[in-house]
Design a protein around this motif. Structure first.
Motif, short mmCIF file in Angstrom:
data_model
loop_
_atom_site.label_atom_id
_atom_site.label_comp_id
_atom_site.label_asym_id
_atom_site.label_seq_id
_atom_site.Cartn_x
_atom_site.Cartn_y
_atom_site.Cartn_z
N ALA A 1 0.81 -1.22 0.00
CA ALA A 1 0.00 0.00 0.00
C ALA A 1 0.85 1.27 0.00
CB ALA A 1 -0.93 0.00 1.22
N GLY A 2 2.17 1.13 0.00
CA GLY A 2 3.04 2.29 -0.02
C GLY A 2 3.15 3.01 1.31
N ARG A 3 2.86 2.30 2.42
CA ARG A 3 2.94 2.91 3.75
C ARG A 3 4.24 2.48 4.42
NH1 ARG A 3 -2.20 4.17 5.44
NH2 ARG A 3 -1.14 5.57 6.91
N SER A 4 4.95 3.43 5.03
CA SER A 4 6.23 3.13 5.67
C SER A 4 6.01 2.76 7.12
CB SER A 4 7.16 4.34 5.59
OG SER A 4 6.65 5.42 6.36
N VAL A 5 6.93 1.91 7.62
CA VAL A 5 6.92 1.47 9.03
C VAL A 5 8.31 1.73 9.60
CG1 VAL A 5 6.65 -0.52 10.58
CG2 VAL A 5 5.21 -0.35 8.54
N PRO A 6 8.43 2.48 10.68
CA PRO A 6 7.35 3.00 11.54
C PRO A 6 6.89 4.42 11.19
CG PRO A 6 9.45 3.35 12.62
CD PRO A 6 9.76 2.69 11.30
N GLY A 7 7.37 4.97 10.05
CA GLY A 7 7.04 6.36 9.74
C GLY A 7 5.55 6.63 9.68
N ASP A 8 4.84 5.92 8.78
CA ASP A 8 3.39 6.13 8.66
C ASP A 8 2.60 5.31 9.67
OD1 ASP A 8 3.79 7.79 6.43
OD2 ASP A 8 3.82 6.06 5.08
N VAL A 9 3.04 4.10 9.90
CA VAL A 9 2.29 3.17 10.76
C VAL A 9 3.26 2.45 11.70
CG1 VAL A 9 0.68 1.21 10.84
CG2 VAL A 9 0.68 2.76 8.85
N GLY A 10 2.97 2.47 13.00
CA GLY A 10 3.72 1.66 13.96
C GLY A 10 3.09 0.28 14.06
N VAL A 11 3.91 -0.75 14.01
CA VAL A 11 3.40 -2.14 14.05
C VAL A 11 4.07 -2.88 15.20
CG1 VAL A 11 3.22 -4.33 12.82
CG2 VAL A 11 3.01 -2.18 11.56
N VAL A 12 3.26 -3.55 16.00
CA VAL A 12 3.80 -4.37 17.10
C VAL A 12 3.23 -5.78 16.98
CG1 VAL A 12 4.16 -2.42 18.66
CG2 VAL A 12 1.98 -3.64 18.71
N GLY A 13 4.01 -6.75 17.44
CA GLY A 13 3.59 -8.15 17.38
C GLY A 13 3.46 -8.76 18.76
N PHE A 14 3.54 -10.09 18.79
CA PHE A 14 3.41 -10.83 20.04
C PHE A 14 4.11 -12.17 19.87
CE2 PHE A 14 1.70 -12.80 23.73
CZ PHE A 14 1.06 -11.84 24.50
N ASP A 15 4.98 -12.53 20.79
CA ASP A 15 5.67 -13.83 20.90
C ASP A 15 7.19 -13.69 20.99
OD1 ASP A 15 3.37 -15.37 20.83
OD2 ASP A 15 3.45 -15.67 18.67
N ASP A 16 7.78 -12.70 20.29
CA ASP A 16 9.24 -12.59 20.19
C ASP A 16 9.81 -13.87 19.58
OD1 ASP A 16 11.67 -11.29 20.37
OD2 ASP A 16 12.08 -11.99 22.40
N SER A 17 9.20 -14.29 18.50
CA SER A 17 9.63 -15.50 17.80
C SER A 17 10.67 -15.14 16.75
CB SER A 17 8.42 -16.16 17.12
OG SER A 17 7.94 -15.32 16.08
N THR A 18 11.10 -16.13 15.97
CA THR A 18 12.06 -15.86 14.91
C THR A 18 11.50 -14.91 13.86
OG1 THR A 18 11.33 -17.91 13.83
CG2 THR A 18 13.33 -18.03 15.18
N TRP A 19 10.19 -14.85 13.71
CA TRP A 19 9.57 -13.89 12.79
C TRP A 19 9.99 -12.47 13.15
CZ3 TRP A 19 7.33 -14.69 8.30
CH2 TRP A 19 6.67 -15.90 8.03
N ALA A 20 10.09 -12.17 14.44
CA ALA A 20 10.33 -10.80 14.90
C ALA A 20 11.66 -10.25 14.40
CB ALA A 20 10.27 -10.74 16.43
N VAL A 21 12.69 -11.10 14.33
CA VAL A 21 14.00 -10.62 13.92
C VAL A 21 14.26 -10.83 12.42
CG1 VAL A 21 15.04 -10.79 16.19
CG2 VAL A 21 15.05 -12.79 14.70
N ARG A 22 13.39 -11.59 11.75
CA ARG A 22 13.50 -11.74 10.30
C ARG A 22 12.91 -10.56 9.55
NH1 ARG A 22 10.45 -16.98 9.26
NH2 ARG A 22 11.45 -18.48 10.62
N CYS A 23 11.97 -9.88 10.19
CA CYS A 23 11.25 -8.79 9.53
C CYS A 23 12.14 -7.57 9.32
CB CYS A 23 10.03 -8.39 10.36
SG CYS A 23 8.71 -9.61 10.38
#
Length: 339
Positions: A269-291
């Motif tokens: 959608a052309g939205r920057s993170v964290p500039g336009d949108v802040g995103v938070v997750g849950f678990d602190d899994s391997t996904w968190a550091v791959r992103c």
């Protein structure tokens, strides 16, 4: 060409003949009883000579113990492979069971046919206990475990489940509230949530924490309801939120895998993170550091949860009676670049 015949398994009779002692004397040695040092040495030498291997299946039958514990995951097969959190819980449980000389048997329940098959397996005496992950209320597997009085432990704590069975988990409400408050502290005001698994305690509680943190800012329209804690659900949920309100500036994803999918949809959608949108997750899994950017998230101690659940089952197998209440492990926030 004739097929080679399988090697005959050495028996107690073979040991006794090789050592020149009675079967009873051999049995005493194998079961830890007392015999003279001379007889013990002869029997140990004979065991090596004949290649004797204890028949644990026969011993388990005699003791009415299988030395096995079921790890029952009530999730789709695809999520079982895709979710590193479930894998870490399993590894933690397996490590604790292995130290206690127990085998872990993995059982994945996705369909009604799986439910019937696993129910028959649990009822057949193949395992001494069960660790149950992702239990839903009124699940037939839970009724089977309760009816059998099978030593068990839940990972998580759906409110309507058998309260005599102990559980281990985390404070999903408090953790979700804390991570949402972090978005508010960062100046986000139009915050949405991609809420998953609302048919079980973890999903319900994370939504409750999100709602509590926002207070009067909470808007039902800013909650995208998705079925699973997976990447595809994150893509779908984020697209829904953007369709409902392009001004969304913060997103709480109910798992890191969902957050990773949300990042992909925001890039589309052309939205920057964290500039336009802040995103938070849950678990602190391997996904968190791959992103990219890496995720701000809640650390869920998955291996410790699995280990604690296994210990609860092992305590019951030793004749102890753990508190029917639950054990909640700490979940600190992990601050990274996505919010």
């Amino acid at each position: 060409m004739s097929r080679p015949q399988p090697q005959k398994r050495a028996t107690v009779h073979d040991i006794a003949a090789a050592a020149g002692v009675s079967r009873g004397t051999v049995s005493r040695v194998l079961n830890g009883g007392y015999v003279s040092a001379e007889a013990r040495a002869a029997i140990e030498a004979a065991i090596t000579e004949v290649g004797y291997v204890p028949n644990n299946a026969a011993r388990a039958l005699k003791m009415r113990r299988s030395q096995a514990v079921a790890f029952v995951t009530l999730e789709p097969h695809s999520l079982f492979l895709d979710d590193p959190n479930i894998g870490s819980i399993m590894l933690g449980a397996n490590a604790a069971l292995s130290l206690a000389d127990h085998q872990m048997v993995s059982l994945v329940v996705e369909s009604s046919r799986d439910t019937e098959r696993v129910a028959r397996y649990l009822s057949g005496g193949f395992v001494d206990g069960a660790i149950v992950v992702s239990a839903r209320t009124q699940d037939p597997i839970i009724k089977v475990i309760s009816d059998l009085s099978l030593p068990a432990a839940f990972v998580g704590h759906p409110p309507e489940l058998d309260r005599t069975i102990p559980f281990v988990g985390i404070d999903n409400v408090g953790s979700a509230r804390a991570i949402t408050e972090h978005l508010l502290t960062g100046g986000r005001r139009r915050i949405g949530m991609i809420a998953a698994a609302l048919d079980r305690d973890s999903g319900i509680d994370r939504l409750a924490g999100f709602r509590a943190a926002l207070g009067p800012l909470f808007d039902e329209e800013m909650v995208a309801d998705v079925p699973h804690y997976d990447y595809g659900s994150g893509v779908k949920g984020m697209r829904e939120l953007l369709e409902r309100d392009r001004s969304v500036d913060g997103v709480f994803a109910a798992s890191d895998a969902i957050a990773a999918g949300a990042l992909e949809a925001l890039r589309e959608a052309g939205r920057s993170v964290p500039g336009d949108v802040g995103v938070v997750g849950f678990d602190d899994s391997t996904w968190a550091v791959r992103c990219q950017p890496q995720l701000t998230t809640v650390h869920q101690p998955a291996k410790e949860i699995g280990s604690c659940a296994a210990q609860l089952v092992l305590r019951q197998l030793r004749g102890e009676h753990p508190d029917p209440g639950g054990q909640l492990l700490p979940t600190p926030l992990v601050l990274r670049d996505s919010a």
